[in-house]
Scaffold this active site. Structure first.
Site, PDB file in Angstrom:
ATOM      1  N   LYS A   1       0.882  -1.195   0.113  1.00 50.21           N
ATOM      2  CA  LYS A   1      -0.004  -0.076   0.054  1.00 50.21           C
ATOM      3  C   LYS A   1       0.987   1.315  -0.116  1.00 50.21           C
ATOM      4  O   LYS A   1       2.001   1.192   0.471  1.00 50.21           O
ATOM      5  CB  LYS A   1      -1.129  -0.151   1.257  1.00 50.21           C
ATOM      6  CG  LYS A   1      -0.125  -0.086   2.513  1.00 50.21           C
ATOM      7  CD  LYS A   1       0.279   1.310   3.050  1.00 50.21           C
ATOM      8  CE  LYS A   1       0.699   1.209   4.486  1.00 50.21           C
ATOM      9  NZ  LYS A   1       1.775   2.579   4.782  1.00 50.21           N
TER      10      LYS A   1
ATOM     11  N   ASP B   1      -2.177  -1.359  10.343  1.00 50.05           N
ATOM     12  CA  ASP B   1      -2.222  -1.397   8.996  1.00 50.05           C
ATOM     13  C   ASP B   1      -2.969  -2.599   8.401  1.00 50.05           C
ATOM     14  O   ASP B   1      -3.326  -2.943   7.267  1.00 50.05           O
ATOM     15  CB  ASP B   1      -1.168  -1.238   8.200  1.00 50.05           C
ATOM     16  CG  ASP B   1      -0.487   0.219   8.217  1.00 50.05           C
ATOM     17  OD1 ASP B   1      -1.173   1.069   8.740  1.00 50.05           O
ATOM     18  OD2 ASP B   1       0.652   0.282   7.635  1.00 50.05           O
TER      19      ASP B   1
END
Length: 282
Positions: A12, A137
Site C-alpha cells: 500500500k 495497517d
C-alpha cells in the site's frame, strides 16, 4: 477440500498521512488514503493435520517467532480453538521498514488464507478485528479495498481512485516506525478533514520533514524523484513514490534510479488482488 493455497500480499501507499492527535494510550490519531498496489509478496500455505506452524522465507533472517505471519496464525488458532496447523513459504519482495505495509499485508493474507484452509467461517469484519491486534495497517489489507482511513488507521471508508501507475523507490536505509512516532519533533496537530474535502485539501505526509532530516538518503531520493513527478514519502518511510499517467513514463524514471536505491513500478488498484485470488480458490 484443497489443503494448499497461494496468495499475494500486496503493498500500500499512503497518498497522504496527516497526524491529527495523540491518544492517552500513546497511539496516534491519523487520516490517510491507503492506495493498494498490484505488487507485493507471495505466500504459499499447506495445511497440516497437527497444530504445528512453520515458516520458511527467501530472506532467512525474517524467520523468527516475531514474524507477523506466525503471529497471525497463532492468533487465529487461539481465537477459534482450531487444532490444525500450517506450513507457510514466504516469497519476500517488499522492503522491510519501507512504509509499504509489507509485514501487515503478509499477516492479513495469512488470516484470509487460514480462514479458508482451516474452514473457520469467520467474516472479513471478524478477521479485520483480529488483524487490528497485530497492527493498525492490517485491517485495510483484510478488507481489501483502497480506502480513506481514520482513527489509528482502522476506520476505513472505501473510495474509488483513478488507477494510475506508481514508481516506488526505497533508499538504502531502515526506518523505525516507533522511533518516528515517539519523536518530540513530529507534528501532531493537523486539522481533520472530511471525506468530502479530500479533493480540495493540501495533501502531505506529516512524517516526511522529520524523516528527511534524520535520514538524508530519504531527502536525496525525494529530490531525485521530483525531477520526474511530484514525490512524497509513504508511511514513516523509507519508501517514496510518484504517480504517472502511464506505465512507460514510470519505467523510464525507474531506469535512472540512483545507485543507493531500489524500486519497482506498480499499478494502483481499488480492489485487492488478494481477494480476487482467494475467490478463485473457493
Amino acid at each position: 477440500m484443497n489443503n494448499q493455497l497461494s496468495l499475494p500480499a500486496v503493498a500500500k501507499l499512503n497518498l497522504f498521512l496527516h497526524i491529527t492527535g495523540r491518544r492517552a494510550d500513546g497511539y496516534h490519531e491519523l487520516q490517510s488514503i491507503f492506495q493498494l498496489l498490484d505488487y507485493g509478496d507471495t505466500l504459499h500455505f499447506s495445511a497440516l493435520p497437527t497444530t504445528e506452524l512453520t515458516l520458511s522465507c527467501n530472506q532467512a533472517e525474517l524467520v523468527t517467532d516475531d514474524n507477523l505471519v506466525l503471529k497471525a496464525a497463532r492468533l487465529l488458532q487461539r481465537a477459534t480453538g482450531c487444532t490444525q496447523g500450517v506450513r507457510v513459504q514466504l516469497e519476500k519482495r517488499l522492503p522491510m521498514g519501507g512504509g509499504l505495509g509489507g509485514g501487515s499485508s503478509d499477516a492479513a493474507t495469512t488470516l484470509l488464507a487460514l480462514n479458508q484452509l482451516w474452514q473457520l467461517g469467520l467474516s472479513q469484519q471478524q478477521l479485520a478485528g483480529l488483524g487490528l491486534q497485530l497492527g493498525a495497517d492490517v485491517p485495510v489489507f483484510v478488507q481489501g479495498y483502497t480506502a480513506f482511513a481514520e482513527g489509528v488507521g482502522e476506520h476505513l471508508t472505501p473510495i474509488q481512485l483513478p488507477e494510475r501507475w506508481y514508481l516506488v523507490v526505497t533508499p538504502d536505509c531502515h526506518i523505525s516506525t516507533k522511533e518516528i512516532f515517539q519523536h518530540p519533533d513530529l507534528p501532531r496537530n493537523t486539522a481533520k478533514i472530511s471525506i468530502n474535502q479530500l479533493q480540495h485539501s493540501d495533501w502531505r505526509n506529516d512524517c516526511e520533514a522529520l524523516v528527511s532530516q534524520l535520514y538524508p538518503n530519504v531527502a536525496l531520493t525525494l529530490q531525485w524523484l521530483l525531477e520526474y513527478a511530484p514525490s512524497r514519502m509513504t508511511g514513516t518511510g523509507a519508501s517514496v513514490f510518484a504517480a504517472f499517467s502511464d506505465r512507460l513514463q514510470a519505467e523510464a524514471a525507474l531506469r535512472d534510479l540512483p545507485s543507493f536505491c531500489r524500486g519497482f513500478v506498480a499499478r494502483g488498484v481499488n480492489e485487492s488482488p488478494t481477494l480476487a485470488a482467494l475467490a478463485a480458490f473457493r
